[in-house]
Design a protein around this motif. Structure first.
Motif, PDB file in Angstrom:
ATOM      1  N   TYR A  51       6.228  13.268  -5.912  1.00  0.00           N
ATOM      2  CA  TYR A  51       5.121  13.706  -5.068  1.00  0.00           C
ATOM      3  C   TYR A  51       3.907  12.788  -5.145  1.00  0.00           C
ATOM      4  O   TYR A  51       2.766  13.250  -5.065  1.00  0.00           O
ATOM      5  N   GLN A  52       4.127  11.506  -5.275  1.00  0.00           N
ATOM      6  CA  GLN A  52       3.035  10.548  -5.171  1.00  0.00           C
ATOM      7  C   GLN A  52       2.575  10.466  -3.716  1.00  0.00           C
ATOM      8  O   GLN A  52       3.343  10.704  -2.784  1.00  0.00           O
ATOM      9  N   LEU A  53       1.316  10.102  -3.517  1.00  0.00           N
ATOM     10  CA  LEU A  53       0.754  10.067  -2.174  1.00  0.00           C
ATOM     11  C   LEU A  53       1.543   9.143  -1.257  1.00  0.00           C
ATOM     12  O   LEU A  53       1.896   8.015  -1.638  1.00  0.00           O
ATOM     13  N   LEU A  54       1.836   9.632  -0.080  1.00  0.00           N
ATOM     14  CA  LEU A  54       2.566   8.940   0.995  1.00  0.00           C
ATOM     15  C   LEU A  54       4.027   8.661   0.652  1.00  0.00           C
ATOM     16  O   LEU A  54       4.683   7.876   1.341  1.00  0.00           O
ATOM     17  N   TYR A  81       9.929   3.165  -2.425  1.00  0.00           N
ATOM     18  CA  TYR A  81       9.014   2.035  -2.285  1.00  0.00           C
ATOM     19  C   TYR A  81       9.216   1.050  -3.432  1.00  0.00           C
ATOM     20  O   TYR A  81       9.436   1.443  -4.580  1.00  0.00           O
ATOM     21  N   SER A  82       9.070  -0.236  -3.108  1.00  0.00           N
ATOM     22  CA  SER A  82       9.176  -1.264  -4.143  1.00  0.00           C
ATOM     23  C   SER A  82       7.816  -1.698  -4.661  1.00  0.00           C
ATOM     24  O   SER A  82       7.706  -2.208  -5.781  1.00  0.00           O
ATOM     25  N   SER A  83       6.739  -1.498  -3.878  1.00  0.00           N
ATOM     26  CA  SER A  83       5.426  -1.994  -4.299  1.00  0.00           C
ATOM     27  C   SER A  83       4.264  -1.080  -3.950  1.00  0.00           C
ATOM     28  O   SER A  83       3.156  -1.273  -4.459  1.00  0.00           O
ATOM     29  N   LEU A  84       4.473  -0.102  -3.106  1.00  0.00           N
ATOM     30  CA  LEU A  84       3.354   0.677  -2.577  1.00  0.00           C
ATOM     31  C   LEU A  84       2.570   1.413  -3.654  1.00  0.00           C
ATOM     32  O   LEU A  84       1.353   1.584  -3.550  1.00  0.00           O
ATOM     33  N   HIS A  85       3.249   1.843  -4.714  1.00  0.00           N
ATOM     34  CA  HIS A  85       2.576   2.589  -5.783  1.00  0.00           C
ATOM     35  C   HIS A  85       2.353   1.769  -7.052  1.00  0.00           C
ATOM     36  O   HIS A  85       1.783   2.277  -8.023  1.00  0.00           O
ATOM     37  N   THR A  86       2.783   0.522  -7.045  1.00  0.00           N
ATOM     38  CA  THR A  86       2.633  -0.324  -8.232  1.00  0.00           C
ATOM     39  C   THR A  86       1.666  -1.475  -8.007  1.00  0.00           C
ATOM     40  O   THR A  86       1.071  -1.972  -8.961  1.00  0.00           O
ATOM     41  N   ASN A  87       1.501  -1.915  -6.783  1.00  0.00           N
ATOM     42  CA  ASN A  87       0.547  -2.958  -6.446  1.00  0.00           C
ATOM     43  C   ASN A  87      -0.840  -2.329  -6.312  1.00  0.00           C
ATOM     44  O   ASN A  87      -1.028  -1.370  -5.565  1.00  0.00           O
ATOM     45  N   VAL A  88      -1.824  -2.866  -7.043  1.00  0.00           N
ATOM     46  CA  VAL A  88      -3.157  -2.252  -7.095  1.00  0.00           C
ATOM     47  C   VAL A  88      -3.807  -2.196  -5.715  1.00  0.00           C
ATOM     48  O   VAL A  88      -4.389  -1.171  -5.325  1.00  0.00           O
ATOM     49  N   LEU A  89      -3.710  -3.272  -4.957  1.00  0.00           N
ATOM     50  CA  LEU A  89      -4.334  -3.304  -3.634  1.00  0.00           C
ATOM     51  C   LEU A  89      -3.634  -2.340  -2.672  1.00  0.00           C
ATOM     52  O   LEU A  89      -4.284  -1.618  -1.917  1.00  0.00           O
ATOM     53  N   LYS A  90      -2.317  -2.328  -2.712  1.00  0.00           N
ATOM     54  CA  LYS A  90      -1.586  -1.400  -1.847  1.00  0.00           C
ATOM     55  C   LYS A  90      -1.847   0.044  -2.246  1.00  0.00           C
ATOM     56  O   LYS A  90      -1.929   0.929  -1.386  1.00  0.00           O
ATOM     57  N   SER A  91      -1.993   0.293  -3.544  1.00  0.00           N
ATOM     58  CA  SER A  91      -2.305   1.645  -3.997  1.00  0.00           C
ATOM     59  C   SER A  91      -3.661   2.102  -3.475  1.00  0.00           C
ATOM     60  O   SER A  91      -3.853   3.293  -3.176  1.00  0.00           O
ATOM     61  N   ILE A  93      -4.924   1.153  -0.581  1.00  0.00           N
ATOM     62  CA  ILE A  93      -4.667   1.477   0.825  1.00  0.00           C
ATOM     63  C   ILE A  93      -4.044   2.868   0.924  1.00  0.00           C
ATOM     64  O   ILE A  93      -4.417   3.670   1.785  1.00  0.00           O
ATOM     65  N   VAL A  94      -3.098   3.160   0.037  1.00  0.00           N
ATOM     66  CA  VAL A  94      -2.438   4.466   0.025  1.00  0.00           C
ATOM     67  C   VAL A  94      -3.454   5.583  -0.177  1.00  0.00           C
ATOM     68  O   VAL A  94      -3.439   6.601   0.534  1.00  0.00           O
ATOM     69  N   LEU A  95      -4.344   5.420  -1.146  1.00  0.00           N
ATOM     70  CA  LEU A  95      -5.345   6.445  -1.434  1.00  0.00           C
ATOM     71  C   LEU A  95      -6.249   6.670  -0.223  1.00  0.00           C
ATOM     72  O   LEU A  95      -6.531   7.819   0.150  1.00  0.00           O
TER      73      LEU A  95
END
Length: 238
Positions: A51-54, A81-91, A93-95
């Protein structure tokens, strides 16, 4: 009766000691909220990771029309996802985008085109390395599904009017956007995500256009409020 649907997690909040309430945009019925019992219990530690965001899920739900909270009987990842929750910049964007989507998605009814757009766009972001302008095009394309996508036909000298949603050749007016934002808007209209790499922007240009988009959302959605994460988001992409 249990039914299967895809779902994208928009928000989550801890409830009592071990439970979780999540809001999802589902393929079958639009916005739906679920109570996840025991999500934080140690013996079910793997549950919370879904249940992580997105996150994109495949769920079997117990849905009862007269209830505001429903239950998930089975859950698995529909796309990992391969990077959406581990890459700081992408995270970041997700938030930011999850807060926007929580704010604007209100309909509790099926909208397959909107669900498919969210699913495809997020998978694109996950796989790309050149994504600094993704959120700008994502939000612009989102307005098409919300009913106030800008007019795409215009003359070179026309200036976009945020109130009407049209390009106008009437000189300055109160809702006219800046020349720089006007030029960028014309570039982005009709553009696909795969072409985003041709847009080169400095941080202040990106922030100015995003500020304009937020005002555009406010004008056309009376309930819209600027995300609390906006300031932090702009600092990350400074």
């Amino acid at each position: 009766m249990p039914t299967r649907t895809k779902a994208i997690v928009l928000s989550k909040i801890k409830y009592r000691d071990n439970d979780l309430i999540i809001s999802c945009y589902t393929q079958q019925r639009g916005l739906t909220s679920y109570l996840i019992r025991g999500a934080y219990k140690s013996k079910r530690s793997g549950t919370i990771a879904y249940y992580q965001l997105l996150s994109q899920l495949d769920i079997v739900e117990n849905y009862k029309p007269n209830q505001s909270l429903h239950y998930i009987k089975e859950v698995k990842s529909a796309f990992v996802y391969s990077s959406l929750h581990t890459n700081v910049l992408k995270s970041s964007i997700v938030l930011f985008l999850s807060e926007v989507l929580t704010n604007v998605l209100k309909e509790e009814e099926q909208n397959t085109l909107l669900y498919d757009y969210l699913e495809t766009a997020l998978q694109w972001l996950d796989s790309e390395t050149n994504y600094a302008n993704f959120h700008l095009l994502f939000l612009l394309k989102l307005t098409k599904h919300l009913g106030f996508y800008p007019q795409e036909s215009y003359q070179d000298t026309d200036v976009f009017n945020m109130e009407s949603g049209f390009f106008e050749n009437k000189g300055q007016h109160i809702y006219a956007i800046s020349a720089a934002n006007n030029k960028l808007l014309k570039q982005l209209l009709g553009m696909n995500f795969d072409a985003l790499h041709i847009i080169k922007l400095q941080a202040h240009q990106r922030q100015s256009f995003l500020q304009m988009l937020m005002q555009y959302f406010e004008l056309h959605l009376g309930y819209f409020r600027k995300p609390k994460s906006l300031q932090i988001f702009n600092q990350v992409f400074n």
